[in-house]
Design an enzyme around this catalytic site. Structure first.
Site, PDB file in Angstrom:
ATOM      1  N   ASP A  34       0.839  -1.203   0.000  1.00 49.64           N
ATOM      2  CA  ASP A  34       0.000   0.000   0.000  1.00 49.64           C
ATOM      3  C   ASP A  34       0.872   1.250   0.000  1.00 49.64           C
ATOM      4  O   ASP A  34       1.997   1.230   0.503  1.00 49.64           O
ATOM      5  CB  ASP A  34      -0.904  -0.037   1.243  1.00 49.64           C
ATOM      6  N   GLY A  35       0.334   2.331  -0.554  1.00 48.63           N
ATOM      7  CA  GLY A  35       1.002   3.630  -0.470  1.00 48.63           C
ATOM      8  C   GLY A  35       1.681   4.081  -1.755  1.00 48.63           C
ATOM      9  O   GLY A  35       2.401   5.079  -1.747  1.00 48.63           O
ATOM     10  N   ASN A  82     -10.585  -2.567  -6.259  1.00 50.80           N
ATOM     11  CA  ASN A  82      -9.736  -1.690  -7.075  1.00 50.80           C
ATOM     12  C   ASN A  82     -10.324  -1.348  -8.449  1.00 50.80           C
ATOM     13  O   ASN A  82      -9.886  -0.409  -9.103  1.00 50.80           O
ATOM     14  CB  ASN A  82      -8.326  -2.278  -7.251  1.00 50.80           C
ATOM     15  N   ARG A  85     -11.347   2.282  -9.219  1.00 48.69           N
ATOM     16  CA  ARG A  85     -10.384   3.349  -9.553  1.00 48.69           C
ATOM     17  C   ARG A  85     -10.578   3.813 -10.993  1.00 48.69           C
ATOM     18  O   ARG A  85     -11.166   3.088 -11.793  1.00 48.69           O
ATOM     19  CB  ARG A  85      -8.962   2.823  -9.376  1.00 48.69           C
TER      20      ARG A  85
HETATM   21  C1  FPP Z   1      -1.464   0.275  -3.352  1.00 47.00           C
HETATM   22  O1  FPP Z   1      -1.149   1.611  -3.514  1.00 47.00           O
HETATM   23  C2  FPP Z   1      -1.007  -0.549  -4.448  1.00 47.00           C
HETATM   24  C3  FPP Z   1      -1.799  -1.116  -5.383  1.00 47.00           C
HETATM   25  C4  FPP Z   1      -3.267  -0.987  -5.428  1.00 47.00           C
HETATM   26  C5  FPP Z   1      -1.253  -1.913  -6.457  1.00 47.00           C
HETATM   27  C6  FPP Z   1      -0.016  -2.722  -6.190  1.00 47.00           C
HETATM   28  C7  FPP Z   1       0.455  -3.168  -7.499  1.00 47.00           C
HETATM   29  C8  FPP Z   1       1.704  -3.102  -7.978  1.00 47.00           C
HETATM   30  C9  FPP Z   1       2.879  -2.677  -7.186  1.00 47.00           C
HETATM   31  C10 FPP Z   1       1.954  -3.443  -9.400  1.00 47.00           C
HETATM   32  C11 FPP Z   1       1.575  -4.784  -9.922  1.00 47.00           C
HETATM   33  C12 FPP Z   1       1.926  -5.946  -9.097  1.00 47.00           C
HETATM   34  C13 FPP Z   1       2.829  -6.940  -9.348  1.00 47.00           C
HETATM   35  C14 FPP Z   1       2.847  -8.108  -8.437  1.00 47.00           C
HETATM   36  C15 FPP Z   1       3.797  -6.940 -10.437  1.00 47.00           C
HETATM   37  P1  FPP Z   1      -2.313   2.687  -3.586  1.00 47.00           P
HETATM   38  O2  FPP Z   1      -2.453   3.097  -5.005  1.00 47.00           O
HETATM   39  O3  FPP Z   1      -3.525   2.142  -2.950  1.00 47.00           O
HETATM   40  O4  FPP Z   1      -1.670   3.830  -2.735  1.00 47.00           O
HETATM   41  P2  FPP Z   1      -2.447   4.955  -1.893  1.00 47.00           P
HETATM   42  O5  FPP Z   1      -3.207   4.233  -0.815  1.00 47.00           O
HETATM   43  O6  FPP Z   1      -1.339   5.776  -1.354  1.00 47.00           O
HETATM   44  O7  FPP Z   1      -3.332   5.686  -2.855  1.00 47.00           O
END
Ligand code: FPP
Length: 261
Positions: A34-35, A82, A85
């Site tokens: 997350d983040g 998700n 989004r």
């Molecule tokens: C959370 O950050 C992250 C995600 C929803 C996606 C995680 C995915 C990846 C790193 C890429 C694809 C994965 C792989 C395994 C190759 P957020 O966008 O929710 O952050 P925020 O809470 O700060 O908005």
């Protein structure tokens, strides 16, 4: 713990590694990444820049976990929520996932990692499914760490899927034995591995967010304020060290004997 080539001698990582007890590593590590968005916003960059950098963390944590000898690593990459989004962000996440698989497959293979996608994969777009299928079949006979990537995943949906699978089998076999915990666990997406010993969540949120609801019954939870794109090998080692300080009681008064769950 000693490991040649893991980190340059004298580095923080090498020093942390030395303090790790090889006999008490988590067998299964689960991570809520997350983040990414906040990482990008704090740098005045578009959110997708956070996801792009997050991929670098994925690569580093996957390889470090395999080198450490973990049995399983489960990453929460895309939840059923998700989809809410913006379409462009969803598209970028899917593109990054495909690119990661294409670029990293060789390295995944070289580390003897078995790649497995979990979640309602059938609902993903065809090009993503094709890439996932390719990565899964290409690594199917690898015997090292299992890398589960949770996509279009929800813990409740997983339990529903387990029940439907079970009901389908029962209808076919006419079996009516009582259902117990072990039987349910055997029908979950992660039935091949022990439950996570350690669950890491980055970026400070104190939530489970519908992740591995059944499997985390006795997991140790480690929440760090570090945003996922900043979470690297050093942070993984710090989390494992913290895990090794915990007294796991499983509801009893003292830790079970070595190897017990
Ligand atoms: C959370 O950050 C992250 C995600 C929803 C996606 C995680 C995915 C990846 C790193 C890429 C694809 C994965 C792989 C395994 C190759 P957020 O966008 O929710 O952050 P925020 O809470 O700060 O908005």
């Amino acid at each position: 713990m000693e490991m040649e080539g893991f980190a340059p001698s004298g580095s923080t990582e090498a020093e942390l590694l030395q303090r790790i007890d090889e006999g008490r590593l988590p067998r299964h590590l689960a991570v809520i990444m997350d983040g990414n968005g906040r990482w990008a916003e704090s740098r005045r960059l578009p959110r997708v820049a956070g996801h792009r950098e997050g991929i670098e963390s994925v690569r580093e944590i996957v390889e470090s976990s395999a080198l450490l000898g973990l049995e399983a690593l489960t990453l929460y990459a895309f939840s059923v929520e998700n989809w809410k989004r913006p379409r462009s962000e969803v598209r970028t996440l899917m593109t990054l996932l495909k690119r990661y698989l294409r670029r990293e497959l060789d390295r995944i293979h070289r580390h003897n990692i078995r790649f497995l996608a979990i979640g309602r994969i059938g609902e993903l777009e065809e090009s993503v499914r094709t890439e996932l299928q390719h990565a899964m079949s290409a690594t199917a006979s690898n015997t090292g760490m299992r890398l589960y990537v949770a996509l279009n995943y929800s813990g409740r949906a997983e339990i529903v899927d387990a029940f439907n699978l079970l009901l389908g089998e029962r209808k076919k076999n006419g079996d009516a034995a009582p259902v117990d915990e072990e039987l349910i666990a055997r029908h979950l997406y992660t039935s091949a591995v022990p439950d996570p010993d350690l669950l890491i969540r980055t970026s400070g949120e104190m939530r489970i967010s519908n992740f591995l609801l059944w499997q985390i019954a006795y997991s140790e939870i480690y929440i760090t304020p570090t945003y996922w794109p900043d979470f690297r090998r050093r942070h993984l080692l710090e989390a494992i060290l913290e895990f090794q300080k915990r007294d796991r009681r499983y509801g009893g008064l003292q830790a079970p004997c070595e190897g017990g769950r």
